[in-house]
Design a protein around this motif. Structure first.
Motif, PDB file in Angstrom:
ATOM      1  N   GLU A   1     -18.906 -14.895 -29.194  1.00 16.05           N
ATOM      2  CA  GLU A   1     -18.459 -16.229 -29.217  1.00 16.05           C
ATOM      3  C   GLU A   1     -17.185 -16.392 -29.551  1.00 16.05           C
ATOM      4  O   GLU A   1     -17.086 -15.909 -30.898  1.00 16.05           O
ATOM      5  N   VAL A   2     -16.067 -17.224 -29.063  1.00 15.87           N
ATOM      6  CA  VAL A   2     -14.827 -17.217 -29.571  1.00 15.87           C
ATOM      7  C   VAL A   2     -14.254 -18.842 -29.472  1.00 15.87           C
ATOM      8  O   VAL A   2     -14.813 -19.593 -28.601  1.00 15.87           O
TER       9      VAL A   2
ATOM     10  N   LYS B   1     -20.297 -28.763 -35.268  1.00 13.91           N
ATOM     11  CA  LYS B   1     -21.095 -27.820 -35.965  1.00 13.91           C
ATOM     12  C   LYS B   1     -22.086 -26.979 -35.212  1.00 13.91           C
ATOM     13  O   LYS B   1     -22.444 -25.934 -35.669  1.00 13.91           O
ATOM     14  N   LEU B   2     -22.801 -27.696 -34.281  1.00 16.86           N
ATOM     15  CA  LEU B   2     -23.945 -27.076 -33.755  1.00 16.86           C
ATOM     16  C   LEU B   2     -23.454 -26.259 -32.489  1.00 16.86           C
ATOM     17  O   LEU B   2     -22.582 -26.628 -31.540  1.00 16.86           O
ATOM     18  N   SER B   3     -23.794 -25.017 -32.515  1.00 16.71           N
ATOM     19  CA  SER B   3     -23.450 -24.120 -31.038  1.00 16.71           C
ATOM     20  C   SER B   3     -24.481 -23.577 -30.791  1.00 16.71           C
ATOM     21  O   SER B   3     -25.582 -22.944 -31.361  1.00 16.71           O
ATOM     22  N   TYR B   4     -25.145 -23.968 -29.358  1.00 14.33           N
ATOM     23  CA  TYR B   4     -26.540 -23.377 -28.936  1.00 14.33           C
ATOM     24  C   TYR B   4     -26.280 -22.028 -28.617  1.00 14.33           C
ATOM     25  O   TYR B   4     -27.317 -21.486 -28.737  1.00 14.33           O
ATOM     26  N   ILE B   5     -25.034 -21.401 -28.432  1.00 12.58           N
ATOM     27  CA  ILE B   5     -25.291 -20.049 -27.754  1.00 12.58           C
ATOM     28  C   ILE B   5     -24.971 -19.145 -29.101  1.00 12.58           C
ATOM     29  O   ILE B   5     -25.429 -17.951 -29.020  1.00 12.58           O
ATOM     30  N   ARG B   6     -24.657 -19.535 -30.218  1.00 12.01           N
ATOM     31  CA  ARG B   6     -24.338 -18.523 -31.344  1.00 12.01           C
ATOM     32  C   ARG B   6     -25.514 -17.861 -31.824  1.00 12.01           C
ATOM     33  O   ARG B   6     -25.436 -16.630 -32.099  1.00 12.01           O
ATOM     34  N   PRO B   7     -26.960 -18.380 -31.701  1.00  9.38           N
ATOM     35  CA  PRO B   7     -27.931 -17.541 -32.131  1.00  9.38           C
ATOM     36  C   PRO B   7     -28.045 -16.348 -31.199  1.00  9.38           C
ATOM     37  O   PRO B   7     -28.420 -15.091 -31.601  1.00  9.38           O
ATOM     38  N   TYR B   8     -27.665 -16.467 -29.984  1.00 16.30           N
ATOM     39  CA  TYR B   8     -27.981 -15.269 -29.126  1.00 16.30           C
ATOM     40  C   TYR B   8     -26.771 -14.359 -29.073  1.00 16.30           C
ATOM     41  O   TYR B   8     -26.817 -12.999 -28.795  1.00 16.30           O
ATOM     42  N   CYS B   9     -25.413 -14.751 -29.678  1.00 23.50           N
ATOM     43  CA  CYS B   9     -24.277 -13.783 -29.563  1.00 23.50           C
ATOM     44  C   CYS B   9     -24.375 -12.754 -30.709  1.00 23.50           C
ATOM     45  O   CYS B   9     -24.942 -12.939 -31.966  1.00 23.50           O
ATOM     46  N   LEU B  10     -23.834 -11.491 -30.683  1.00 23.47           N
ATOM     47  CA  LEU B  10     -23.568 -10.499 -31.433  1.00 23.47           C
ATOM     48  C   LEU B  10     -22.792 -11.101 -32.476  1.00 23.47           C
ATOM     49  O   LEU B  10     -22.949 -10.687 -33.580  1.00 23.47           O
ATOM     50  N   ALA B  11     -21.795 -11.909 -32.264  1.00 20.98           N
ATOM     51  CA  ALA B  11     -20.731 -12.465 -33.391  1.00 20.98           C
ATOM     52  C   ALA B  11     -20.392 -13.741 -33.030  1.00 20.98           C
ATOM     53  O   ALA B  11     -20.058 -14.023 -31.794  1.00 20.98           O
ATOM     54  N   THR B  12     -19.775 -14.404 -33.814  1.00 21.76           N
ATOM     55  CA  THR B  12     -18.765 -15.599 -33.558  1.00 21.76           C
ATOM     56  C   THR B  12     -17.558 -15.569 -34.172  1.00 21.76           C
ATOM     57  O   THR B  12     -17.562 -15.385 -35.576  1.00 21.76           O
ATOM     58  N   VAL B  13     -16.282 -15.450 -33.475  1.00 15.96           N
ATOM     59  CA  VAL B  13     -14.996 -15.387 -34.040  1.00 15.96           C
ATOM     60  C   VAL B  13     -14.615 -16.852 -33.995  1.00 15.96           C
ATOM     61  O   VAL B  13     -14.301 -17.255 -32.840  1.00 15.96           O
ATOM     62  N   LYS B  14     -14.267 -17.470 -35.082  1.00 17.18           N
ATOM     63  CA  LYS B  14     -13.553 -18.706 -34.957  1.00 17.18           C
ATOM     64  C   LYS B  14     -12.524 -19.070 -35.977  1.00 17.18           C
ATOM     65  O   LYS B  14     -12.411 -18.334 -36.981  1.00 17.18           O
ATOM     66  N   GLY B  15     -11.567 -19.916 -35.643  1.00 17.61           N
ATOM     67  CA  GLY B  15     -10.481 -20.447 -36.443  1.00 17.61           C
ATOM     68  C   GLY B  15      -9.406 -19.115 -36.668  1.00 17.61           C
ATOM     69  O   GLY B  15      -8.514 -19.360 -37.557  1.00 17.61           O
ATOM     70  N   LYS B  16      -9.635 -18.257 -35.728  1.00 20.24           N
ATOM     71  CA  LYS B  16      -8.317 -17.179 -35.890  1.00 20.24           C
ATOM     72  C   LYS B  16      -7.287 -17.321 -34.657  1.00 20.24           C
ATOM     73  O   LYS B  16      -6.576 -16.404 -34.453  1.00 20.24           O
TER      74      LYS B  16
END
Ligand code: CA2
Length: 143
Positions: free
Chosen positions: A97-98, A111-126
């Motif tokens: 997730e990006v 603040k809630l992301s439904y997909i975050r728990p499924y993803c290998l990682a979340t890259v944010k704010g970059k």
């Protein structure tokens, strides 16, 4: 290795408004940056952008057994869509997730992301480089 880069609603408007949050570069600029880096990293990329939740679900389903990894910025659907989470689970493709901004430091509802728990990682704010980091995470995971 083939990576599908999915962008959700309004990301086709990048560079047109809210440059303070998302920068002044356009969606086409984002795709060129990703394409150039994909070549450097030796991976094939396909781009998909839609403003429609069902079209995003259809694209994820179509990628079953055709794509090795997914980089996804679901836009506002991040915070609302169980359908996208279920679609990702149904195809079982490694996904990162990006987010261009950092939704965790913005309004409460982001603040809630439904997909975050499924993803290998979340890259944010970059910013846009976050998409490149996401591709690198997928490549490393496939090694
Ligand atoms: O930071 C991100 O990448 C977001 O996924 C962007 C979404 C937002 O709803 C998420 O909370 C965080 C919004 C994309 C809208 O893009 C625009 C582009 C230009 C002008 C206005 C909006």
């Amino acid at each position: 290795m083939k990576i599908l880069v999915i962008n959700g609603p309004n990301l086709n408007m990048l560079g047109i408004r809210e440059p303070d949050i998302y920068g002044s570069a356009t969606y086409a600029d984002l795709c060129s940056l990703i394409s150039n880096n994909a070549e450097r990293l030796g991976v094939e990329v396909e781009f998909f952008q839609s403003n429609h939740e069902g079209a995003l679900v259809d694209k994820i389903q179509e990628s079953y057994k055709k794509t090795d990894g997914i980089v996804i910025n679901p836009g506002a659907y991040t915070h609302t869509s169980v359908a996208l989470l279920d679609a990702l689970k149904s195809v079982g493709i490694p996904t990162v997730e990006v987010h261009i901004s950092d939704p965790d430091t913005r309004e409460e509802f982001r603040k809630l992301s439904y997909i975050r728990p499924y993803c290998l990682a979340t890259v944010k704010g970059k910013g846009f480089p976050g998409y490149i980091e996401a591709m690198e995470i997928l490549i490393k995971a496939a090694e």
